[in-house]
Design an enzyme around this catalytic site. Structure first.
Site, short mmCIF file in Angstrom:
data_model
loop_
_atom_site.label_atom_id
_atom_site.label_comp_id
_atom_site.label_asym_id
_atom_site.label_seq_id
_atom_site.Cartn_x
_atom_site.Cartn_y
_atom_site.Cartn_z
N TRP A 171 0.63 -1.24 -0.50
CA TRP A 171 0.12 0.28 -0.36
C TRP A 171 0.69 0.94 0.34
CZ3 TRP A 171 1.37 2.96 4.19
CH2 TRP A 171 2.15 2.36 5.09
N ASN A 172 1.72 0.78 0.40
CA ASN A 172 2.80 2.64 0.49
C ASN A 172 2.79 3.06 -0.68
OD1 ASN A 172 4.90 0.38 -0.08
ND2 ASN A 172 6.62 1.58 0.83
N LYS A 195 -2.19 -8.23 -8.02
CA LYS A 195 -3.42 -8.14 -6.65
C LYS A 195 -2.61 -6.82 -5.92
CE LYS A 195 -3.31 -8.70 -2.92
NZ LYS A 195 -3.37 -7.49 -1.97
N ALA A 197 -2.70 -3.56 -2.95
CA ALA A 197 -2.64 -4.25 -1.96
C ALA A 197 -4.33 -3.43 -1.21
CB ALA A 197 -1.39 -3.32 -1.01
N GLY A 248 6.49 -6.58 -0.57
CA GLY A 248 5.56 -6.82 0.98
C GLY A 248 6.81 -6.69 2.24
N SER A 249 6.19 -7.11 3.34
CA SER A 249 6.38 -7.46 4.24
C SER A 249 7.65 -8.57 3.75
CB SER A 249 6.11 -7.64 5.55
OG SER A 249 4.89 -8.49 5.53
N GLU A 270 10.80 -7.97 -2.86
CA GLU A 270 10.99 -6.65 -2.21
C GLU A 270 10.50 -6.92 -1.36
OE1 GLU A 270 13.22 -6.15 -5.80
OE2 GLU A 270 13.19 -5.00 -3.92
N CYS A 304 10.20 1.52 1.99
CA CYS A 304 11.16 0.30 2.38
C CYS A 304 12.52 0.81 2.85
CB CYS A 304 10.90 -0.47 1.98
SG CYS A 304 11.47 0.02 0.03
N GLU A 401 12.04 -3.44 11.94
CA GLU A 401 11.61 -1.68 11.14
C GLU A 401 10.20 -0.82 11.78
OE1 GLU A 401 9.43 -3.09 7.31
OE2 GLU A 401 11.12 -1.71 6.04
N1 LIG Z 1 12.00 -4.23 -0.52
C1 LIG Z 1 10.84 -2.94 -1.31
O1 LIG Z 1 10.96 -2.86 -2.70
C2 LIG Z 1 9.64 -2.89 -0.48
C3 LIG Z 1 8.52 -1.85 -1.39
C4 LIG Z 1 7.86 -0.86 -0.50
C5 LIG Z 1 6.96 -1.99 0.95
N2 LIG Z 1 7.85 -2.77 1.59
C6 LIG Z 1 7.66 -3.67 2.38
O2 LIG Z 1 6.43 -4.18 2.13
C7 LIG Z 1 5.77 -3.41 3.93
C8 LIG Z 1 4.56 -2.56 4.12
O3 LIG Z 1 3.43 -3.21 3.32
P1 LIG Z 1 2.37 -4.40 3.31
O4 LIG Z 1 2.14 -3.75 4.84
O5 LIG Z 1 1.47 -4.19 1.67
O6 LIG Z 1 2.84 -5.83 3.43
P2 LIG Z 1 2.38 -7.06 3.89
O7 LIG Z 1 2.83 -7.94 3.52
O8 LIG Z 1 1.41 -6.48 4.59
O9 LIG Z 1 1.45 -7.11 1.84
C9 LIG Z 1 2.02 -6.34 0.97
C10 LIG Z 1 1.06 -7.37 -0.16
O10 LIG Z 1 0.64 -8.74 0.32
C11 LIG Z 1 -0.37 -9.40 0.36
N3 LIG Z 1 -0.77 -10.55 1.81
C12 LIG Z 1 -0.94 -10.09 2.67
N4 LIG Z 1 -0.64 -10.55 2.58
C13 LIG Z 1 -1.13 -12.19 1.90
C14 LIG Z 1 -0.87 -13.81 1.60
N5 LIG Z 1 -0.74 -14.67 2.70
N6 LIG Z 1 -0.28 -14.38 0.67
C15 LIG Z 1 -0.86 -13.52 -0.35
N7 LIG Z 1 -0.97 -12.48 -0.59
C16 LIG Z 1 -0.16 -11.49 1.25
C17 LIG Z 1 -1.42 -7.89 1.13
O11 LIG Z 1 -2.56 -8.10 0.46
C18 LIG Z 1 -0.43 -6.65 0.19
O12 LIG Z 1 -0.98 -6.68 -1.38
C19 LIG Z 1 6.92 -3.27 4.22
O13 LIG Z 1 7.88 -3.84 5.06
C20 LIG Z 1 8.28 -3.16 3.44
O14 LIG Z 1 9.69 -2.74 4.18
C21 LIG Z 1 9.17 -3.49 0.40
O1 LIG Z 2 8.90 2.08 -0.07
C1 LIG Z 2 9.62 1.28 -0.66
C2 LIG Z 2 9.80 1.36 -2.43
O2 LIG Z 2 10.64 0.71 -2.81
C3 LIG Z 2 10.02 3.38 -1.76
S1 LIG Z 2 11.05 4.15 -3.83
O3 LIG Z 2 11.20 2.88 -4.66
O4 LIG Z 2 12.40 4.24 -2.74
O5 LIG Z 2 10.26 4.93 -3.89
#
Ligand SMILES: NC(=O)c1ccc[n+]([C@@H]2O[C@H](COP(=O)([O-])OP(=O)(O)OC[C@H]3O[C@@H](n4cnc5c(N)ncnc54)[C@H](O)[C@@H]3O)[C@@H](O)[C@H]2O)c1
Ligand SMILES: O=C[C@H](O)CS(=O)(=O)O
Length: 498
Positions: A171-172, A195, A197, A248-249, A270, A304, A401
């Site tokens: 979602w971020n 899919k 967020a 995501g996480s 990621e 992230c 984090e």
């Molecule tokens: N490395 C990167 O490029 C990057 C970029 C942005 C965010 N992030 C990370 O994402 C996290 C924040 O985002 P968030 O809260 O949306 O993360 P999240 O892992 O809770 O959700 C990410 C996505 O996964 C889906 N999801 C959740 N549970 C699932 C499951 N069991 N099976 C399949 N899909 C599922 C969610 O609906 C969402 O679309 C932070 O940890 C952040 O560091 C990483």
């Molecule tokens: O939250 C992680 C994203 O990758 C941020 S950005 O790509 O640096 O804008």
């Protein structure tokens, strides 16, 4: 064509999102599968500023995810058979439509995610830049001829699109995290089931509406909203899906990694970060303060690559903390659509609770709240941007984090001391340091265990560089020409009888 979302009177006197858009047809409340806008809008999407409902979207699950995968499978052969130039032209058109609609996309983004409009415009611009970049890369998926050890044979290696790809995004960054996956996939000749967020689907739906307008054929790019784990399971287990791109996480990334093992699917992960931000005593302190602010407080600390722990060398510690906290205390907090606001609400109350947990733990260990430290008077999920000093190196905020507007500043003695602390983490996504000694810059940049290093800068994001992490921050790279590798398979052909 999906009928535009009916104009809804919001709970407040301010005009609805629908009425504020230049092109209200971008506000979609149905999913897009096999070229049709389908589903019953049932799941509310709300504005984190005030909880006002912006729209509803379908609550899809296993059956619809399977339909989307099968549509993508049917569409794959024809899309892969197009010439690279033909795919490139369609992606270019998509980029042009994103750029032409950047203000509407940014307003939708800020309304559902909360970041200040200026940041949302920046995100839409880099989101479009990924599409523009991969429209160009589409024409550079080169193979190679290889000198063979057999005089009667010739050897070549070719690259082919991997096939149907699943994409699951956070979602971020509701725009750029999607285009960073979908544009290289389409460029390579793959088809996609996305899919987004559940907190921020509207930006994604608008991007798909523009992709449809750009001429992406039916079945090539599908999007569905709803039950995350059920949809994710289909993407991980359906035999037609050959690649899963997840952002995501780390926790969810591990679940998908395990599920994808069943079908030996290729993955791009990621994941979470815990970026160290180091200020050495030979740094430009004012520049370091500016860098710390953009790295820490962009998107209210919900990125992230945010600085999660700040280390300042003993000699400059007090001056750095004073300068940083003065600027942080002056930040304007409010609705991200208001002029001059640089900090909006956090995504939800869980995010607020996590920030409070980290502050409470640090203060119990002797840390001092220099500025902020509590919920903002605006209420809801608004939180004061915070700076802590005198934080113990083993505080929770150094190990987890935070994903919020909290800057803990730790002291350190020398290079060896701080590099050991920086690398003492299961994460390795981004890292930053400020220094001017050339030898130190090389030594520290090479010693940090991270996928990305910012030297004398707090903003490292660009479409032309390979974005990604090491250790539990993920697998693979997105962006840059390396970003195409996720979406192709290499095949070598040995031709004998020459
Ligand atoms: N490395 C990167 O490029 C990057 C970029 C942005 C965010 N992030 C990370 O994402 C996290 C924040 O985002 P968030 O809260 O949306 O993360 P999240 O892992 O809770 O959700 C990410 C996505 O996964 C889906 N999801 C959740 N549970 C699932 C499951 N069991 N099976 C399949 N899909 C599922 C969610 O609906 C969402 O679309 C932070 O940890 C952040 O560091 C990483
Ligand atoms: O939250 C992680 C994203 O990758 C941020 S950005 O790509 O640096 O804008």
């Amino acid at each position: 064509m999906n009928p535009p979302v009916a104009a809804r009177a919001s709970k407040t006197s301010t005009p609805s999102l629908h009425d504020r858009l230049k092109d209200s047809s971008l506000l979609r409340d149905r999913c897009y599968i096999d070229g049709a806008w389908v589903g019953t809008p049932s799941r509310p999407v709300t504005n984190p500023v005030n909880g006002v409902e912006l729209a509803k979207v379908p609550a899809f699950s296993t059956a619809e995810a399977t339909q989307a995968v099968e549509a993508a499978e049917r569409a794959f052969p024809a899309w892969a058979k197009l010439t690279a130039k033909q795919r490139s032209n369609i992606l270019r058109k998509w980029f042009e439509l994103i750029a032409a609609n950047r203000e509407d996309l940014a307003l939708i983004l800020t309304s559902e995610q909360g970041k200040p409009l200026a940041e949302a415009l920046g995100e839409v611009d880099i989101g479009g830049a990924y599409v523009e970049f991969f429209a160009e890369e589409a024409r550079r998926v080169y193979g190679e001829t290889i000198p063979t050890q057999r005089p009667d044979a010739r050897l070549l290696a070719i690259k082919q699109p991997i096939g149907v790809c699943g994409a699951i995004t956070p979602w971020n960054f509701p725009c750029s995290m999607i285009t960073r996956k979908v544009s290289p996939a389409l460029a390579a000749g793959c088809t996609v089931v996305l899919k987004p967020a559940n907190e921020t689907p509207l930006t994604a739906l608008a991007l798909v509406a523009l992709a449809e307008k750009a001429g992406v054929p039916k079945g090539v790019f599908n999007i569905l909203t709803g039950n995350s784990s059920a949809i994710g399971k289909v993407l991980c287990e359906h035999p037609a899906v050959r690649f899963i791109g997840f952002t995501g996480s780390t926790e969810v990334g591990k679940i998908l990694y395990q599920q994808a093992a069943v079908g030996v699917k290729k993955l791009g992960l990621e994941l979470g970060g815990n970026a160290p931000f180091v200020v050495f005593d030979d740094a430009d302190i004012d520049a370091a303060v500016e860098g710390a602010i953009i790295s820490k407080y962009r998107n209210m600390g919900q990125t992230c690559v945010c600085a999660n722990r700040i280390y300042a060398q003993d000699k400059i510690y007090d001056a750095f903390v004073e300068k940083l906290s003065k600027k942080v205390a002056a930040m304007k907090i409010g609705d991200g659509t208001e002029q001059g606001v640089v900090q909006g609400p956090l995504i939800n109350m869980d995010a607020v609770l996590k920030v409070e947990k980290h502050i409470d733990d640090a203060v119990k260990g002797g840390a001092k709240v220099v500025t902020g430290g509590k919920r903002h008077a605006l209420g809801g999920s608004f939180f004061e941007p915070t700076v802590l000093s005198n934080v113990k190196s083993d505080a929770l905020v150094a190990r987890e984090e935070t994903f919020g507007p909290l800057a803990p500043v730790f002291r350190f003695k020398d290079e060896a001391d701080v590099i050991a602390m920086c690398n003492n983490s299961p994460f390795g996504l981004a890292s930053y340091f400020y220094a001017r000694d050339l030898g130190r810059v090389w030594r520290v940049a090479e010693a940090l265990e991270a996928g990305m290093v910012g030297v004398n800068t707090g903003l490292i994001t660009t479409e032309v560089a390979p974005f990604g992490g090491v250790k539990e921050s993920g697998l693979g790279r997105e962006g840059s020409h390396h970003g195409m590798e996720e979406y192709v398979e290499i095949k070598y052909v040995m031709m004998a009888g020459v």
